[in-house]
Design a protein around this motif. Structure first.
Motif, PDB file in Angstrom:
ATOM      1  N   ALA A 141      31.316  32.202   7.698  1.00  0.00           N
ATOM      2  CA  ALA A 141      30.926  30.855   8.142  1.00  0.00           C
ATOM      3  C   ALA A 141      31.083  29.859   7.000  1.00  0.00           C
ATOM      4  CB  ALA A 141      29.497  30.870   8.672  1.00  0.00           C
ATOM      5  N   ALA A 142      30.681  30.247   5.794  1.00  0.00           N
ATOM      6  CA  ALA A 142      30.853  29.370   4.630  1.00  0.00           C
ATOM      7  C   ALA A 142      32.339  29.118   4.382  1.00  0.00           C
ATOM      8  CB  ALA A 142      30.182  29.977   3.402  1.00  0.00           C
ATOM      9  N   ALA A 143      33.165  30.138   4.563  1.00  0.00           N
ATOM     10  CA  ALA A 143      34.612  29.972   4.392  1.00  0.00           C
ATOM     11  C   ALA A 143      35.172  29.032   5.465  1.00  0.00           C
ATOM     12  CB  ALA A 143      35.302  31.331   4.441  1.00  0.00           C
ATOM     13  N   TRP A 144      34.674  29.150   6.694  1.00  0.00           N
ATOM     14  CA  TRP A 144      35.104  28.259   7.770  1.00  0.00           C
ATOM     15  C   TRP A 144      34.756  26.815   7.397  1.00  0.00           C
ATOM     16  CZ3 TRP A 144      33.432  24.594  11.163  1.00  0.00           C
ATOM     17  CH2 TRP A 144      34.213  24.357  12.295  1.00  0.00           C
ATOM     18  N   LEU A 145      33.538  26.607   6.895  1.00  0.00           N
ATOM     19  CA  LEU A 145      33.131  25.263   6.478  1.00  0.00           C
ATOM     20  C   LEU A 145      33.974  24.757   5.312  1.00  0.00           C
ATOM     21  CD1 LEU A 145      29.242  24.915   6.651  1.00  0.00           C
ATOM     22  CD2 LEU A 145      30.971  23.575   7.845  1.00  0.00           C
ATOM     23  N   SER A 146      34.378  25.650   4.443  1.00  0.00           N
ATOM     24  CA  SER A 146      35.228  25.256   3.328  1.00  0.00           C
ATOM     25  C   SER A 146      36.541  24.668   3.846  1.00  0.00           C
ATOM     26  CB  SER A 146      35.501  26.464   2.425  1.00  0.00           C
ATOM     27  OG  SER A 146      36.355  26.105   1.368  1.00  0.00           O
ATOM     28  N   ARG A 147      37.056  25.246   4.926  1.00  0.00           N
ATOM     29  CA  ARG A 147      38.311  24.774   5.512  1.00  0.00           C
ATOM     30  C   ARG A 147      38.119  23.556   6.423  1.00  0.00           C
ATOM     31  NH1 ARG A 147      38.539  30.182   6.237  1.00  0.00           N
ATOM     32  NH2 ARG A 147      38.201  30.004   8.485  1.00  0.00           N
ATOM     33  N   HIS A 148      37.023  23.491   7.172  1.00  0.00           N
ATOM     34  CA  HIS A 148      36.862  22.489   8.221  1.00  0.00           C
ATOM     35  C   HIS A 148      35.698  21.518   8.000  1.00  0.00           C
ATOM     36  CE1 HIS A 148      39.734  24.733  10.648  1.00  0.00           C
ATOM     37  NE2 HIS A 148      39.038  25.822  10.388  1.00  0.00           N
ATOM     38  N   GLY A 149      34.871  21.759   7.018  1.00  0.00           N
ATOM     39  CA  GLY A 149      33.653  20.979   6.845  1.00  0.00           C
ATOM     40  C   GLY A 149      33.861  19.493   6.704  1.00  0.00           C
ATOM     41  N   ALA A 150      34.932  19.063   6.025  1.00  0.00           N
ATOM     42  CA  ALA A 150      35.167  17.638   5.821  1.00  0.00           C
ATOM     43  C   ALA A 150      35.268  16.892   7.148  1.00  0.00           C
ATOM     44  CB  ALA A 150      36.424  17.420   4.987  1.00  0.00           C
ATOM     45  N   GLU A 151      35.775  17.553   8.186  1.00  0.00           N
ATOM     46  CA  GLU A 151      35.879  16.920   9.508  1.00  0.00           C
ATOM     47  C   GLU A 151      34.508  16.475  10.022  1.00  0.00           C
ATOM     48  OE1 GLU A 151      37.919  19.651  12.183  1.00  0.00           O
ATOM     49  OE2 GLU A 151      39.101  20.355  10.468  1.00  0.00           O
ATOM     50  N   TYR A 152      33.462  17.134   9.564  1.00  0.00           N
ATOM     51  CA  TYR A 152      32.086  16.851   9.994  1.00  0.00           C
ATOM     52  C   TYR A 152      31.287  16.135   8.914  1.00  0.00           C
ATOM     53  CZ  TYR A 152      33.688  20.438  13.141  1.00  0.00           C
ATOM     54  OH  TYR A 152      34.440  21.147  14.035  1.00  0.00           O
ATOM     55  N   GLY A 153      31.943  15.863   7.770  1.00  0.00           N
ATOM     56  CA  GLY A 153      31.252  15.260   6.643  1.00  0.00           C
ATOM     57  C   GLY A 153      30.463  16.267   5.823  1.00  0.00           C
ATOM     58  N   LEU A 154      30.727  17.548   6.024  1.00  0.00           N
ATOM     59  CA  LEU A 154      30.013  18.614   5.310  1.00  0.00           C
ATOM     60  C   LEU A 154      30.868  19.092   4.143  1.00  0.00           C
ATOM     61  CD1 LEU A 154      28.720  20.520   8.443  1.00  0.00           C
ATOM     62  CD2 LEU A 154      27.363  19.110   6.877  1.00  0.00           C
ATOM     63  N   CYS A 155      30.323  18.985   2.951  1.00  0.00           N
ATOM     64  CA  CYS A 155      31.089  19.302   1.749  1.00  0.00           C
ATOM     65  C   CYS A 155      30.378  20.333   0.884  1.00  0.00           C
ATOM     66  CB  CYS A 155      31.311  18.038   0.924  1.00  0.00           C
ATOM     67  SG  CYS A 155      32.321  16.805   1.781  1.00  0.00           S
ATOM     68  N   GLN A 156      31.189  21.239   0.338  1.00  0.00           N
ATOM     69  CA  GLN A 156      30.699  22.168  -0.676  1.00  0.00           C
ATOM     70  C   GLN A 156      30.542  21.350  -1.950  1.00  0.00           C
ATOM     71  OE1 GLN A 156      33.239  25.542  -1.490  1.00  0.00           O
ATOM     72  NE2 GLN A 156      32.166  25.978  -3.396  1.00  0.00           N
ATOM     73  N   ILE A 157      29.367  21.417  -2.550  1.00  0.00           N
ATOM     74  CA  ILE A 157      29.060  20.558  -3.686  1.00  0.00           C
ATOM     75  C   ILE A 157      29.303  21.249  -5.030  1.00  0.00           C
ATOM     76  CG2 ILE A 157      27.232  19.174  -4.778  1.00  0.00           C
ATOM     77  CD1 ILE A 157      28.295  18.113  -2.055  1.00  0.00           C
ATOM     78  N   TYR A 158      29.101  22.571  -5.068  1.00  0.00           N
ATOM     79  CA  TYR A 158      29.215  23.320  -6.318  1.00  0.00           C
ATOM     80  C   TYR A 158      30.194  24.480  -6.158  1.00  0.00           C
ATOM     81  CZ  TYR A 158      24.861  20.787  -6.905  1.00  0.00           C
ATOM     82  OH  TYR A 158      23.922  19.792  -6.951  1.00  0.00           O
ATOM     83  N   THR A 159      31.101  24.609  -7.109  1.00  0.00           N
ATOM     84  CA  THR A 159      32.078  25.699  -7.070  1.00  0.00           C
ATOM     85  C   THR A 159      31.391  27.057  -7.104  1.00  0.00           C
ATOM     86  OG1 THR A 159      33.693  24.292  -8.196  1.00  0.00           O
ATOM     87  CG2 THR A 159      34.115  26.657  -8.220  1.00  0.00           C
ATOM     88  N   ASN A 160      30.316  27.185  -7.868  1.00  0.00           N
ATOM     89  CA  ASN A 160      29.648  28.482  -7.998  1.00  0.00           C
ATOM     90  C   ASN A 160      28.760  28.815  -6.802  1.00  0.00           C
ATOM     91  OD1 ASN A 160      27.561  26.624  -8.675  1.00  0.00           O
ATOM     92  ND2 ASN A 160      26.554  28.155  -9.953  1.00  0.00           N
TER      93      ASN A 160
END
Length: 191
Positions: A141-160
């Motif tokens: 799910a986190a990987a899915w958000l990594s690919r598609h999250g920007a479409e919803y305004g959801l961004c991974q904030i920290y690389t680690n």
């Protein structure tokens, strides 16, 4: 005989499918977050029992998230379901007391406040305490958000922390900003 084989295969399939959510909800966290049981912090403080859905309106860690963040997360989770993925909230809103406990545990685990700060923010700077961050699992799910999250305004904030997402509404048009290496690089954590 064929009916017995088909029936047995169906039973095995049901058992495997029923066990997948508990297997897939874990993610390789830098340390074990306590769950809301009798040995840890209370669910009312933001501890999350296992397998909590983003649609769970009974768990404070979910319902105390910023409404815009929660809405975006639920829209993304609904769309991810079409790809066969279920989002689990591993961490969401937390009380300042719970955040302080996590910080003390991180200092103990990592041996210094400086190293702990790579994983856990102080209560006065934590996006979890303000309800503006969510840790999503399982890893798929986190990987899915990594690919598609920007479409919803959801961004991974920290690389680690590939599970940690925050709302950046402008990302739906401009894409997500580059993530910080870890929270120590985030200017919001410098208070």
């Amino acid at each position: 005989m064929a009916a017995v084989v088909v029936g047995s295969a169906a039973l095995v399939g049901v058992l495997v499918v029923q066990s997948l959510p508990s297997l897939s909800s874990s993610i390789a966290w830098p340390f074990d977050f306590p769950r809301g049981d009798h040995h840890g912090p209370a669910v009312d403080d933001g501890a999350v029992p296992a397998d909590v859905s983003v649609f769970d309106d009974e768990i404070p860690a979910v319902v105390n998230l910023d409404p815009d963040l929660l809405g975006a997360l639920r829209r993304a989770a609904s769309d991810a379901a079409a790809d066969g993925l279920a989002f689990v909230v591993n961490n969401g809103w937390r009380s300042p007391e719970y955040q302080e406990q996590l910080l003390r545990e991180a200092v103990s685990k990592y041996g210094s406040e400086r190293e702990a700060a790579r994983w856990v923010a102080a209560p006065n700077t934590s996006a979890h305490v303000s309800g503006e961050a969510v840790d999503v699992g399982p890893a798929a799910a986190a990987a899915w958000l990594s690919r598609h999250g920007a479409e919803y305004g959801l961004c991974q904030i920290y690389t680690n922390e590939p599970w940690h997402y925050e709302l950046r509404p402008e990302a739906s048009e401009d894409g997500c900003p580059p993530p910080y290496a870890d929270p120590t690089q985030d200017p919001r954590m410098q208070q």
